[in-house]
Design an enzyme around this catalytic site. Structure first.
Site, PDB file in Angstrom:
ATOM      1  N   GLU A 172       0.247  -1.527  -0.119  1.00 35.41           N
ATOM      2  CA  GLU A 172      -0.417   0.105   0.038  1.00 35.41           C
ATOM      3  C   GLU A 172       0.552   1.361   0.206  1.00 35.41           C
ATOM      4  OE1 GLU A 172      -2.709  -0.191   2.691  1.00 35.41           O
ATOM      5  OE2 GLU A 172      -4.461  -1.713   2.117  1.00 35.41           O
ATOM      6  N   GLU A 356      -4.618  -8.840   0.512  1.00 33.40           N
ATOM      7  CA  GLU A 356      -5.218  -8.319   2.098  1.00 33.40           C
ATOM      8  C   GLU A 356      -6.928  -8.224   2.047  1.00 33.40           C
ATOM      9  OE1 GLU A 356      -4.030  -4.656   4.284  1.00 33.40           O
ATOM     10  OE2 GLU A 356      -2.766  -5.620   4.274  1.00 33.40           O
TER      11      GLU A 356
HETATM   12  C1  GBH Z   1      -4.662  -2.192   5.324  1.00 31.88           C
HETATM   13  O1  GBH Z   1      -4.515  -0.848   4.841  1.00 31.88           O
HETATM   14  C2  GBH Z   1      -3.320  -2.091   5.663  1.00 31.88           C
HETATM   15  O2  GBH Z   1      -1.964  -2.507   4.733  1.00 31.88           O
HETATM   16  C3  GBH Z   1      -2.563  -3.288   7.116  1.00 31.88           C
HETATM   17  O3  GBH Z   1      -1.568  -3.320   7.563  1.00 31.88           O
HETATM   18  C4  GBH Z   1      -4.307  -2.602   8.259  1.00 31.88           C
HETATM   19  O4  GBH Z   1      -3.520  -3.409   9.534  1.00 31.88           O
HETATM   20  C5  GBH Z   1      -4.934  -2.956   7.926  1.00 31.88           C
HETATM   21  O5  GBH Z   1      -5.315  -2.583   6.164  1.00 31.88           O
HETATM   22  C6  GBH Z   1      -6.485  -2.314   8.773  1.00 31.88           C
HETATM   23  O6  GBH Z   1      -6.194  -1.222   8.209  1.00 31.88           O
HETATM   24  O7  GBH Z   1      -6.263   7.904   8.601  1.00 31.88           O
HETATM   25  O8  GBH Z   1      -8.287   8.067   8.823  1.00 31.88           O
HETATM   26  O9  GBH Z   1      -7.935   8.741   6.361  1.00 31.88           O
HETATM   27  C7  GBH Z   1      -6.137  -0.441   5.173  1.00 31.88           C
HETATM   28  C8  GBH Z   1      -6.750   0.500   4.138  1.00 31.88           C
HETATM   29  C9  GBH Z   1      -6.354   3.003   3.977  1.00 31.88           C
HETATM   30  C10 GBH Z   1      -7.426   2.366   6.182  1.00 31.88           C
HETATM   31  C11 GBH Z   1      -6.003   4.266   4.218  1.00 31.88           C
HETATM   32  C12 GBH Z   1      -7.260   3.258   6.228  1.00 31.88           C
HETATM   33  C13 GBH Z   1      -6.816   6.277   5.952  1.00 31.88           C
HETATM   34  C14 GBH Z   1      -7.730   6.256   7.225  1.00 31.88           C
HETATM   35  N1  GBH Z   1      -5.982   2.048   4.829  1.00 31.88           N
HETATM   36  N2  GBH Z   1      -7.044   4.030   5.584  1.00 31.88           N
HETATM   37  S1  GBH Z   1      -7.613   7.659   7.905  1.00 31.88           S
END
Ligand code: GBH
Length: 449
Positions: A172, A356
């Site tokens: 990511e 994922e």
């Molecule tokens: C994944 O990201 C990760 O790869 C993993 O490590 C993580 O544990 C899992 O998902 C669950 O979250 O700052 O409020 O705007 C998931 C995609 C994209 C989720 C960005 C959080 C931004 C939150 N992520 N998003 S915010």
């Protein structure tokens, strides 16, 4: 009309890969042993207000010491592959220079534990825990970091390349760039869109250089990049510009350079829904040949799917589906089908692996009774099977996560595991969803309900 599953179980291809996933800083603990150097997540989590509850990676799920019994757990579930990440600063404590043999030995032991049980290693090289020494030199703002990454990748290919494995260069790149360099919510905690744009390009460059290093090595297996994709649906069918900008910055900014060899022209700049960085400065980062490196052909494309977003005509994201305890996650299983068929339609053919997919327990919860997760997994598996029926070359599906673990800025409050972890005793307890997943794997098919 919403899609309805058929009455009979939907089968998956015979060689379909079922897996579970974690990452190093989230699951390992043991941050101060065997010569590991500090990463940006140690630094970021040392500032208590950065993480819910003032938490950090210690002691976490302690997988560094419990990998053998975790491998047993996966073996009991029937899991065919385990996606974990290597902590760069265990291998090179300062991100460059000599190899820390104890770090290599640890991952060798983990890989052997998996292989002994017939579990295929799926190895992520970078899941956001940059060695702090590299951050001190500019981190992903600095083009040099891509070269350092390629060196580290070469070390890993030499150390573990004798094993049949799947490799993922960068996890990511978008989240690390945007949430870490623009929103300031993840390490390194910057709030600078230009830094985010540089982190996009330099991570993608690092990816391409690592793919080249993989080809030049004798490593077995396959390699790709793990991109998190977010279908963006316009709320007004007559004003789709906002959704197109969000799609550009969330999806095409990463898919296009890797799969087509060019950046989209509408992802960066002062448009509603775009990454608000200086587009001219972003172009200046791109040296001749960079896009050829970035588009070096991969063996597979790894995608990570959590949900969808709506976008209004002004490029603002809006809620169009029910959210989970992670308020950013709008759950809609059909979005997975949309993402997969879009890849089929808009990009050259390439095997796709979902690396994922999952959801957290509602708060406040320490539970092994998780019917919502069973439902989430079932409906997403159904959409995956539907996409395969419709010609998408999907080759496997990993659940995030094997274990409750350190959920970044949310600390230990958000539990994403199909196996619960008691964070005092580090004891594991499979949730109902682990049993469900195990049944799906055994049948290699998903039933309507
Ligand atoms: C994944 O990201 C990760 O790869 C993993 O490590 C993580 O544990 C899992 O998902 C669950 O979250 O700052 O409020 O705007 C998931 C995609 C994209 C989720 C960005 C959080 C931004 C939150 N992520 N998003 S915010």
């Amino acid at each position: 009309a919403p899609w309805k599953p058929p009455a009979d179980p939907m089968p998956f291809p015979p060689d379909y890969v079922w897996g579970t996933a974690t990452s190093a800083y989230q699951a390992e603990g043991a941050t101060d042993v065997d010569g590991r150097g500090p990463s940006i997540w140690d630094t970021f989590a040392a500032v208590k207000r950065n993480i819910r509850g003032g938490a950090n990676g210690e002691p976490g799920a302690d997988q560094y010491r419990r990998y053998e019994s975790d491998a047993d757990l996966m073996s009991d579930l029937g899991v065919g592959a385990y996606r974990f990440s290597i902590s760069w600063s265990r291998i090179q404590p300062t991100g460059s220079g000599p190899v820390n043999q104890a770090g290599v030995d640890h991952y060798r032991a983990l890989v052997e534990a998996l292989v002994r049980r017939g579990i295929r290693p799926a190895i992520t090289l970078f899941h956001w825990d940059l060695p702090q020494a590299l951050q001190d030199a500019g981190g992903w703002r600095n083009r040099e970091t891509a070269a350092r990454f390629a060196e580290y990748a070469r070390i890993a290919f030499d150390a573990f390349g004798d094993v049949e494995a799947d490799w993922f260069t960068i996890n990511e790149a978008k989240t690390h760039a945007f949430v870490g360099h623009w929103f300031g919510v993840h390490a390194p905690g910057l709030t600078d869109p230009d830094a985010a744009a540089a982190a996009v390009h330099h991570q993608l460059l690092a990816h391409g250089l690592a793919v080249q290093a993989f080809r030049a090595s004798r490593a077995k297996g396959r390699i790709g990049i793990a991109l998190n994709l977010l279908p963006a649906y316009p709320t007004d069918p007559d004003a789709t510009g906002g959704a197109e900008r969000v799609d550009a910055s969330e999806n095409r900014l990463f898919l296009d350079p890797v799969l087509l060899g060019s950046y989209p022209s509408d992802a960066i700049g002062p448009y509603p829904g775009s990454l608000p960085a200086d587009a001219t400065a972003f172009e200046a980062l791109q040296l001749p040949g960079d896009l050829e490196v970035i588009s070096e052909p991969c063996d597979l494309l790894a995608i990570q799917y959590y949900g969808v977003t709506g976008v209004d005509p002004n490029g603002n994201t809006v809620e169009i589906a029910p959210t989970s305890a992670a308020t950013w996650q709008q759950i809609r299983a059909e979005g997975l089908y949309d993402v997969l068929t879009r890849l089929r339609d808009d990009y050259p053919p390439i095997p796709i692996l979902i690396t994922e997919n999952g959801m957290p327990d509602p708060l406040p919860a320490v539970t092994i009774d998780d019917p919502y997760r069973v439902d989430y997994l079932r409906t997403h598996f159904q959409q995956a099977a539907r996409a395969i029926d419709d010609g998408v070359p999907l080759i496997g599906h990993f659940v995030w996560s094997l274990l409750d673990n350190f959920e970044w800025a949310e600390g230990y409050a958000q539990r994403w595991g199909i196996v619960a972890v008691d964070f005092t005793t580090q004891e594991r307890m499979p949730k109902a969803s682990a049993g469900f997943f195990s049944d799906v794997i055994a049948a290699n098919a998903v039933s309507p309900a």
